[in-house]
Write an enzyme that holds these catalytic residues in place. Structure first.
Site, PDB file in Angstrom:
ATOM      1  N   GLU A 298     129.509  -2.867  19.797  1.00 54.49           N
ATOM      2  CA  GLU A 298     130.831  -3.479  19.658  1.00 54.49           C
ATOM      3  C   GLU A 298     131.157  -3.736  18.191  1.00 54.49           C
ATOM      4  O   GLU A 298     130.275  -3.762  17.336  1.00 54.49           O
ATOM      5  CB  GLU A 298     130.897  -4.790  20.435  1.00 54.49           C
ATOM      6  CG  GLU A 298     129.944  -5.850  19.918  1.00 54.49           C
ATOM      7  CD  GLU A 298     130.386  -7.255  20.292  1.00 54.49           C
ATOM      8  OE1 GLU A 298     131.516  -7.614  19.924  1.00 54.49           O
ATOM      9  OE2 GLU A 298     129.593  -7.971  20.918  1.00 54.49           O
TER      10      GLU A 298
ATOM     11  N   LYS B 168     141.348  -8.842  17.131  1.00 55.53           N
ATOM     12  CA  LYS B 168     140.358  -8.822  18.198  1.00 55.53           C
ATOM     13  C   LYS B 168     141.003  -8.264  19.458  1.00 55.53           C
ATOM     14  O   LYS B 168     142.025  -8.781  19.918  1.00 55.53           O
ATOM     15  CB  LYS B 168     139.833 -10.244  18.437  1.00 55.53           C
ATOM     16  CG  LYS B 168     138.711 -10.354  19.442  1.00 55.53           C
ATOM     17  CD  LYS B 168     138.241 -11.807  19.515  1.00 55.53           C
ATOM     18  CE  LYS B 168     137.121 -11.990  20.526  1.00 55.53           C
ATOM     19  NZ  LYS B 168     136.658 -13.400  20.579  1.00 55.53           N
TER      20      LYS B 168
ATOM     21  N   VAL C  34     133.311  -7.075  24.088  1.00 58.77           N
ATOM     22  CA  VAL C  34     132.369  -6.449  25.015  1.00 58.77           C
ATOM     23  C   VAL C  34     133.120  -5.658  26.080  1.00 58.77           C
ATOM     24  O   VAL C  34     132.789  -4.506  26.373  1.00 58.77           O
ATOM     25  CB  VAL C  34     131.465  -7.511  25.663  1.00 58.77           C
ATOM     26  CG1 VAL C  34     130.684  -6.920  26.835  1.00 58.77           C
ATOM     27  CG2 VAL C  34     130.505  -8.096  24.630  1.00 58.77           C
TER      28      VAL C  34
ATOM     29  N   ASP D 147     139.494 -20.744  31.965  1.00 60.80           N
ATOM     30  CA  ASP D 147     139.077 -19.929  30.827  1.00 60.80           C
ATOM     31  C   ASP D 147     137.778 -19.200  31.153  1.00 60.80           C
ATOM     32  O   ASP D 147     136.712 -19.797  31.196  1.00 60.80           O
ATOM     33  CB  ASP D 147     138.901 -20.819  29.589  1.00 60.80           C
ATOM     34  CG  ASP D 147     138.819 -19.999  28.304  1.00 60.80           C
ATOM     35  OD1 ASP D 147     138.713 -18.764  28.400  1.00 60.80           O
ATOM     36  OD2 ASP D 147     138.864 -20.600  27.221  1.00 60.80           O
TER      37      ASP D 147
ATOM     38  N   SER E 143     135.840 -15.322  30.370  1.00 58.07           N
ATOM     39  CA  SER E 143     135.879 -14.091  29.591  1.00 58.07           C
ATOM     40  C   SER E 143     136.172 -12.881  30.469  1.00 58.07           C
ATOM     41  O   SER E 143     135.641 -12.745  31.579  1.00 58.07           O
ATOM     42  CB  SER E 143     134.550 -13.882  28.864  1.00 58.07           C
ATOM     43  OG  SER E 143     134.512 -12.611  28.251  1.00 58.07           O
ATOM     44  N   ALA E 144     136.981 -11.981  29.937  1.00 56.61           N
ATOM     45  CA  ALA E 144     137.261 -10.720  30.628  1.00 56.61           C
ATOM     46  C   ALA E 144     136.035  -9.819  30.652  1.00 56.61           C
ATOM     47  O   ALA E 144     136.025  -8.810  31.376  1.00 56.61           O
ATOM     48  CB  ALA E 144     138.422 -10.001  29.948  1.00 56.61           C
ATOM     49  N   ASP E 145     134.996 -10.172  29.885  1.00 57.90           N
ATOM     50  CA  ASP E 145     133.760  -9.392  29.925  1.00 57.90           C
ATOM     51  C   ASP E 145     133.210  -9.319  31.349  1.00 57.90           C
ATOM     52  O   ASP E 145     132.660  -8.299  31.765  1.00 57.90           O
ATOM     53  CB  ASP E 145     132.682 -10.027  29.032  1.00 57.90           C
ATOM     54  CG  ASP E 145     133.018  -9.983  27.550  1.00 57.90           C
ATOM     55  OD1 ASP E 145     134.020  -9.337  27.189  1.00 57.90           O
ATOM     56  OD2 ASP E 145     132.274 -10.589  26.771  1.00 57.90           O
TER      57      ASP E 145
ATOM     58  N   LYS F   1     126.249 -17.170  25.031  1.00 52.02           N
ATOM     59  CA  LYS F   1     126.186 -18.229  24.034  1.00 52.02           C
ATOM     60  C   LYS F   1     126.169 -19.595  24.719  1.00 52.02           C
ATOM     61  O   LYS F   1     126.814 -19.802  25.737  1.00 52.02           O
ATOM     62  CB  LYS F   1     127.366 -18.102  23.073  1.00 52.02           C
ATOM     63  CG  LYS F   1     127.365 -16.782  22.303  1.00 52.02           C
ATOM     64  CD  LYS F   1     128.580 -16.629  21.426  1.00 52.02           C
ATOM     65  CE  LYS F   1     128.558 -15.292  20.698  1.00 52.02           C
ATOM     66  NZ  LYS F   1     128.744 -14.138  21.606  1.00 52.02           N
TER      67      LYS F   1
END
Length: 313
Positions: free
Chosen positions: A28, A89, A109, A141, A143-145, A162
């Site tokens: 990435e 981003k 990602v 909230d 992540s779209a990951d 994380k």
């Protein structure tokens, strides 16, 4: 230095590697533009690519250059992503806008996995996966990951998620989304800067060959009902992790600072990473660089084993 693919610009070295069954590892670019401080980011990006080469593979760092999705970058393009102030981003949903506007963009990602899959790359190395954020039951909230991994057959090597995230909620979501999580020589899910997040893993493997076999079996047996990626959790060694006491203190301070300054959404992770880097005197950067390079090494070995095993599946 590059040639055009269908919708992508694929570096000739990557094309040659794919055609000759040489291991290719997607990397990435958000970590370069938004995850690591300057001027270390360019040096580290080159070191990560070199790690793949040192273990017999070809790196395919992915980014958007002047609106064109690029799979594999020249050194000049790598420098642009690392040093330019106008690199945005990009998640999957942003790729079309970036293309239409001719923007420079660093891929998350999710976006990296999407573009890598279009180039027929099976393995991807990153630092930490995105996940469910703390207080997500109020903010939604996430992540779209996670949803990307549920739809893209990609083997992703990471050091967990994380510690700024809600780890148990993230693991629950991965289970719901049918994304297998394998530990590499660990039965505990790693916590990025820490070797152990405090949460157990159901499956663990000791060798890259075993992981490759399990990945290929998943892709074969789960399809067509499921076409998901596989997450391989590779912990930083205990002796190299961030001091846990220091980690917990800085994490609490970072979360409080983000809340006080009203940092939200996709700005949270860069803010907290920079906070960690500043307040740990560079210790978090040291750990970050080490774990990403270790992930690149493992990803290269898994990619090689997938190539060897695939004709037998």
């Amino acid at each position: 230095m590059t040639v055009d693919g269908v919708g992508l610009r694929i570096h000739p070295e990557v094309i040659e590697a794919l055609e000759s069954d040489t291991p290719v590892v997607a990397l990435e670019s958000t970590i370069i533009s938004h995850g690591l401080p300057r001027p270390d980011n360019l040096r580290v990006a080159r070191e990560i690519e070199q790690t793949v080469r040192d273990h017999g593979g070809v790196p395919a760092t992915i980014a958007v250059i002047e609106g064109k999705p690029c799979v594999g970058l020249s050194d000049e393009e790598l420098r642009l992503i690392a040093e330019s102030d106008d690199v945005v981003k990009l998640g999957v949903r942003d790729l079309g806008v970036a293309a239409a506007k001719g923007l420079h963009g660093a891929t998350t990602v999710a976006a990296t996995a999407s573009l890598a899959a279009q180039a027929d790359i099976d393995v991807f190395a990153t630092g930490g996966l995105g996940g469910v954020h703390r207080h997500a039951r109020d903010s939604w909230d996430e992540s779209a990951d996670l949803t990307a991994l549920s739809r893209i057959p990609m083997a992703v090597v990471c050091a967990g998620v994380k510690s700024i995230l809600d780890v148990p909620a993230t693991l629950e979501r991965l289970e719901t989304l049918n994304v297998p999580v394998f530990g590499y020589r660990t039965t505990q899910f790693p916590g990025f800067y820490l070797a152990d997040s405090g949460h157990a893993l159901e499956w663990s493997f000791d060798f890259a060959e075993e992981i490759a076999d399990a990945v290929l079996q998943h892709w074969q047996l789960a399809w067509p009902a499921v076409s998901s990626g596989v997450l391989i959790a590779n912990p930083i060694p205990v002796e190299d992790q961030l001091d846990p006491v220091l980690h917990d203190r800085i994490l609490n301070e970072a979360l409080a600072a983000a809340d006080k300054e009203g940092i939200a959404g996709k700005d949270v992770t860069p803010f907290l990473l920079e906070f960690f880097h500043r307040e740990t005197g560079g210790e978090s950067l040291r750990a970050n660089v080490l774990l990403v390079k270790r992930n690149a090494e493992l990803a290269t070995r898994i990619a090689a084993e997938i190539i060897d095993a695939a004709p037998n599946q």
